[in-house]
Design a protein around this motif. Structure first.
Motif, PDB file in Angstrom:
ATOM      1  N   LYS A 149      37.392  52.565  45.335  1.00  0.00           N
ATOM      2  CA  LYS A 149      37.896  53.590  46.236  1.00  0.00           C
ATOM      3  C   LYS A 149      39.193  53.131  46.886  1.00  0.00           C
ATOM      4  O   LYS A 149      40.150  53.899  47.046  1.00  0.00           O
ATOM      5  CB  LYS A 149      36.841  53.902  47.306  1.00  0.00           C
ATOM      6  N   VAL A 150      39.236  51.854  47.271  1.00  0.00           N
ATOM      7  CA  VAL A 150      40.420  51.254  47.889  1.00  0.00           C
ATOM      8  C   VAL A 150      40.668  49.912  47.217  1.00  0.00           C
ATOM      9  O   VAL A 150      39.748  49.101  47.082  1.00  0.00           O
ATOM     10  CB  VAL A 150      40.233  51.054  49.407  1.00  0.00           C
ATOM     11  N   HIS A 151      41.917  49.675  46.808  1.00  0.00           N
ATOM     12  CA  HIS A 151      42.286  48.420  46.151  1.00  0.00           C
ATOM     13  C   HIS A 151      43.162  47.582  47.073  1.00  0.00           C
ATOM     14  O   HIS A 151      43.857  48.110  47.944  1.00  0.00           O
ATOM     15  CB  HIS A 151      43.058  48.699  44.856  1.00  0.00           C
ATOM     16  N   THR A 152      43.149  46.268  46.829  1.00  0.00           N
ATOM     17  CA  THR A 152      44.056  45.342  47.493  1.00  0.00           C
ATOM     18  C   THR A 152      44.912  44.669  46.429  1.00  0.00           C
ATOM     19  O   THR A 152      44.380  44.188  45.423  1.00  0.00           O
ATOM     20  CB  THR A 152      43.283  44.267  48.283  1.00  0.00           C
ATOM     21  N   ALA A 153      46.217  44.653  46.637  1.00  0.00           N
ATOM     22  CA  ALA A 153      47.135  43.978  45.713  1.00  0.00           C
ATOM     23  C   ALA A 153      47.782  42.820  46.450  1.00  0.00           C
ATOM     24  O   ALA A 153      48.450  43.004  47.474  1.00  0.00           O
ATOM     25  CB  ALA A 153      48.195  44.953  45.215  1.00  0.00           C
ATOM     26  N   GLY A 154      47.590  41.607  45.916  1.00  0.00           N
ATOM     27  CA  GLY A 154      48.089  40.415  46.590  1.00  0.00           C
ATOM     28  C   GLY A 154      49.540  40.093  46.288  1.00  0.00           C
ATOM     29  O   GLY A 154      50.145  39.260  46.963  1.00  0.00           O
ATOM     30  N   SER A 155      50.094  40.751  45.283  1.00  0.00           N
ATOM     31  CA  SER A 155      51.478  40.498  44.896  1.00  0.00           C
ATOM     32  C   SER A 155      52.008  41.711  44.148  1.00  0.00           C
ATOM     33  O   SER A 155      51.240  42.611  43.765  1.00  0.00           O
ATOM     34  CB  SER A 155      51.562  39.272  43.984  1.00  0.00           C
ATOM     35  N   ARG A 156      53.328  41.727  43.914  1.00  0.00           N
ATOM     36  CA  ARG A 156      53.908  42.830  43.161  1.00  0.00           C
ATOM     37  C   ARG A 156      53.342  42.866  41.743  1.00  0.00           C
ATOM     38  O   ARG A 156      53.109  43.935  41.167  1.00  0.00           O
ATOM     39  CB  ARG A 156      55.436  42.700  43.119  1.00  0.00           C
ATOM     40  N   GLU A 157      53.085  41.698  41.168  1.00  0.00           N
ATOM     41  CA  GLU A 157      52.526  41.629  39.812  1.00  0.00           C
ATOM     42  C   GLU A 157      51.134  42.251  39.771  1.00  0.00           C
ATOM     43  O   GLU A 157      50.799  43.004  38.846  1.00  0.00           O
ATOM     44  CB  GLU A 157      52.476  40.171  39.325  1.00  0.00           C
ATOM     45  N   GLU A 158      50.310  41.951  40.766  1.00  0.00           N
ATOM     46  CA  GLU A 158      48.969  42.547  40.826  1.00  0.00           C
ATOM     47  C   GLU A 158      49.061  44.055  40.996  1.00  0.00           C
ATOM     48  O   GLU A 158      48.281  44.807  40.402  1.00  0.00           O
ATOM     49  CB  GLU A 158      48.177  41.942  41.990  1.00  0.00           C
ATOM     50  N   LEU A 159      50.011  44.512  41.803  1.00  0.00           N
ATOM     51  CA  LEU A 159      50.181  45.946  42.018  1.00  0.00           C
ATOM     52  C   LEU A 159      50.574  46.645  40.715  1.00  0.00           C
ATOM     53  O   LEU A 159      50.022  47.693  40.372  1.00  0.00           O
ATOM     54  CB  LEU A 159      51.252  46.188  43.079  1.00  0.00           C
ATOM     55  N   MET A 160      51.511  46.062  39.971  1.00  0.00           N
ATOM     56  CA  MET A 160      51.949  46.689  38.719  1.00  0.00           C
ATOM     57  C   MET A 160      50.821  46.699  37.684  1.00  0.00           C
ATOM     58  O   MET A 160      50.683  47.647  36.904  1.00  0.00           O
ATOM     59  CB  MET A 160      53.176  45.958  38.163  1.00  0.00           C
ATOM     60  N   ASP A 161      50.004  45.650  37.675  1.00  0.00           N
ATOM     61  CA  ASP A 161      48.849  45.631  36.769  1.00  0.00           C
ATOM     62  C   ASP A 161      47.875  46.755  37.124  1.00  0.00           C
ATOM     63  O   ASP A 161      47.363  47.456  36.243  1.00  0.00           O
ATOM     64  CB  ASP A 161      48.150  44.265  36.855  1.00  0.00           C
ATOM     65  N   LEU A 162      47.629  46.949  38.419  1.00  0.00           N
ATOM     66  CA  LEU A 162      46.749  48.033  38.864  1.00  0.00           C
ATOM     67  C   LEU A 162      47.334  49.385  38.483  1.00  0.00           C
ATOM     68  O   LEU A 162      46.627  50.252  37.952  1.00  0.00           O
ATOM     69  CB  LEU A 162      46.548  47.955  40.380  1.00  0.00           C
ATOM     70  N   MET A 163      48.626  49.590  38.748  1.00  0.00           N
ATOM     71  CA  MET A 163      49.247  50.875  38.435  1.00  0.00           C
ATOM     72  C   MET A 163      49.221  51.158  36.933  1.00  0.00           C
ATOM     73  O   MET A 163      49.088  52.313  36.513  1.00  0.00           O
ATOM     74  CB  MET A 163      50.686  50.898  38.950  1.00  0.00           C
ATOM     75  N   GLN A 164      49.324  50.115  36.108  1.00  0.00           N
ATOM     76  CA  GLN A 164      49.240  50.300  34.655  1.00  0.00           C
ATOM     77  C   GLN A 164      47.859  50.809  34.265  1.00  0.00           C
ATOM     78  O   GLN A 164      47.721  51.740  33.457  1.00  0.00           O
ATOM     79  CB  GLN A 164      49.530  48.980  33.939  1.00  0.00           C
ATOM     80  N   ARG A 165      46.817  50.220  34.850  1.00  0.00           N
ATOM     81  CA  ARG A 165      45.450  50.655  34.533  1.00  0.00           C
ATOM     82  C   ARG A 165      45.190  52.082  34.999  1.00  0.00           C
ATOM     83  O   ARG A 165      44.551  52.876  34.301  1.00  0.00           O
ATOM     84  CB  ARG A 165      44.439  49.698  35.173  1.00  0.00           C
ATOM     85  N   VAL A 166      45.685  52.413  36.198  1.00  0.00           N
ATOM     86  CA  VAL A 166      45.515  53.778  36.698  1.00  0.00           C
ATOM     87  C   VAL A 166      46.276  54.754  35.807  1.00  0.00           C
ATOM     88  O   VAL A 166      45.761  55.812  35.425  1.00  0.00           O
ATOM     89  CB  VAL A 166      46.006  53.891  38.159  1.00  0.00           C
ATOM     90  N   HIS A 167      47.496  54.399  35.430  1.00  0.00           N
ATOM     91  CA  HIS A 167      48.314  55.246  34.544  1.00  0.00           C
ATOM     92  C   HIS A 167      47.626  55.468  33.213  1.00  0.00           C
ATOM     93  O   HIS A 167      47.570  56.593  32.683  1.00  0.00           O
ATOM     94  CB  HIS A 167      49.681  54.589  34.340  1.00  0.00           C
ATOM     95  N   ASP A 168      47.066  54.396  32.638  1.00  0.00           N
ATOM     96  CA  ASP A 168      46.419  54.498  31.321  1.00  0.00           C
ATOM     97  C   ASP A 168      45.165  55.368  31.358  1.00  0.00           C
ATOM     98  O   ASP A 168      44.740  55.895  30.330  1.00  0.00           O
ATOM     99  CB  ASP A 168      46.063  53.099  30.808  1.00  0.00           C
TER     100      ASP A 168
END
Length: 426
Positions: free
Chosen positions: A190-209
């Protein structure tokens, strides 16, 4: 054993969509105030609503099919004749669904929610953040990420500049909960935490896919644990005036992925400054019915920040009752009795201090710092504790067995997914 049914002489009928703890809480509100039996419509009718003497279970195998739901509700209309019917729920996507079906259900079923355009505007977290900025209402620093444009945005220098306004780790969450529910991806929460820009981009890739077409809200992470969270519920009358506010200090949230962030233990109380900001926002947009706000106290500047608005009573809605205001009363007075509330105070603020908890108290205590632990102990010692599922007027043995098993399971689940945090000793 007889099955619970709505009595023939009951003057109105609450029709509740769902079968979770929030459904039971709504039914309890109607029963406490009016001794009314509610009808709970769901696929299985299991869990919190099963074996209840205050709920008539109405099962619908094709619950997710709009035509089947409309036909089922029309069957209830025929059965109850000219008695007023209130159609309610405590889940975002179901609120949106019944509002979408309003033309097919009204006027026999009363649907006390705003129109779809207003719901979409206020529950879109990007638009909500813009509104807070416009009105000068405290809210976290926010960046809106258009997931559909991920391939263009991931290397966009303008986005990089926007993210520079935030300090990692940051919070990342859907901009539209109702849409988000329909998509799945590895590690979805429901809510994610991203510890770095790299983690954020990995999350956004999964959401996009996953195909999710909406936005994600990236926000400044306000320091503090669950006990930094706050909750506020307001009722707006049919003229758009806020008539009730119920504030709460959250002690502990739920931590399973599907319910992450839902308040599980709350001390009811007052915060007039926060209520005044909510009044300003709700009356500015012309809200109707209940609105539930998620907030967090920011120790860096001493302000309580607004995160989002939910267009209904929340999952933990019974904390309002624990604070001294029965939520069902406004529905009945306005939508059944036709009152304009002119004989009521202009603004009721819940004042009773009580511990609301859907969890065993010893479990809650394990997660609290010393000062809050002392406060909880004081409330417990004075008998000021409310568990929404523990209703003395609903004494079916099987239901109480379920409530006991639920509490024991929660202890195991919390220790598995959210071990008590280590705190520095005072």
């Amino acid at each position: 054993m007889s099955v619970t049914t709505v009595p023939d002489d009951q003057r109105f009928v609450p029709v509740l969509l769902g079968a979770d703890a929030s459904t039971y809480s709504l039914a309890r509100s109607f029963h406490e105030e009016y001794a009314a039996i509610s009808v709970a419509v769901s696929r299985l009718g299991a869990g919190p609503v099963a074996n209840s003497r205050i709920i008539e279970v109405s099962r619908l195998a094709d619950f997710d099919d709009d035509d089947a739901l409309v036909a089922h509700l029309q069957g209830l209309e025929e059965r109850f004749g000219d008695r007023p019917l209130l159609l309610l729920t405590s889940t975002d996507y179901l609120v949106r669904r019944i509002v979408t079906l309003r033309d097919r259900l009204e006027p026999r079923l009363t649907i006390p929610y705003p129109d779809l355009a207003l719901i979409d505007r206020l529950t879109d977290k990007a638009q909500f953040a813009e509104l807070c900025s416009e009105l000068g209402i405290a809210h976290p620093e926010t960046v809106v990420y258009d997931v559909a444009r991920h391939e263009q945005l991931k290397d966009d220098p303008q986005l990089r500049d926007q993210l520079a306004r935030l300090s990692f780790p940051i919070i990342a969450k859907t901009g539209n909960s109702a849409t988000y529910e329909r998509y799945d991806f590895p590690g979805k929460q429901k809510v994610h935490t991203a510890g770095s820009r790299e983690e954020l981009m990995d999350l956004m890739q999964r959401v996009h896919d996953s195909g999710y077409p909406g936005t994600f809200i990236l926000q400044d992470m306000i320091p503090g644990l669950d006990d930094g969270m706050r909750i506020l519920t307001c009722y707006c009358d049919r003229a758009g005036k806020v008539r009730m506010g119920a504030f709460g200090h959250v002690l502990l949230e739920e931590h399973l992925p599907e319910t992450l962030g839902v308040p599980a233990a709350i001390i009811t109380g007052q915060d007039r400054a926060v209520l005044d900001e909510a009044v300003r926002l709700l009356e500015h947009v012309g809200w109707r019915g209940y609105a539930n706000f998620d907030l967090k106290y920011d120790p860096r500047d001493g302000r309580t920040k607004f995160f989002e608005l939910n267009p209904r009573l929340g999952r933990s809605n019974f904390y309002v009752n624990a604070g001294g205001v029965n939520t069902a009363r406004y529905y009945v007075e306005q939508y059944v009795d036709g009152s304009d509330l002119s004989d009521e105070p202009p603004l009721v603020e819940s004042a009773k201090e009580e511990l609301y908890t859907s969890l065993p108290v010893p479990l809650v205590m394990r997660y609290l710092p010393g000062d809050l632990r002392k406060k909880v102990l004081s409330l417990v010692a004075r008998g000021k504790v409310t568990n929404p599922m523990m209703y003395a007027r609903d004494p079916h043995p099987k239901r109480w067995a379920y409530v006991g098993a639920y509490g024991a399971n929660q202890v195991r689940k919390y220790f598995r997914v959210y071990p008590p945090p280590k705190r520095e000793k005072a």
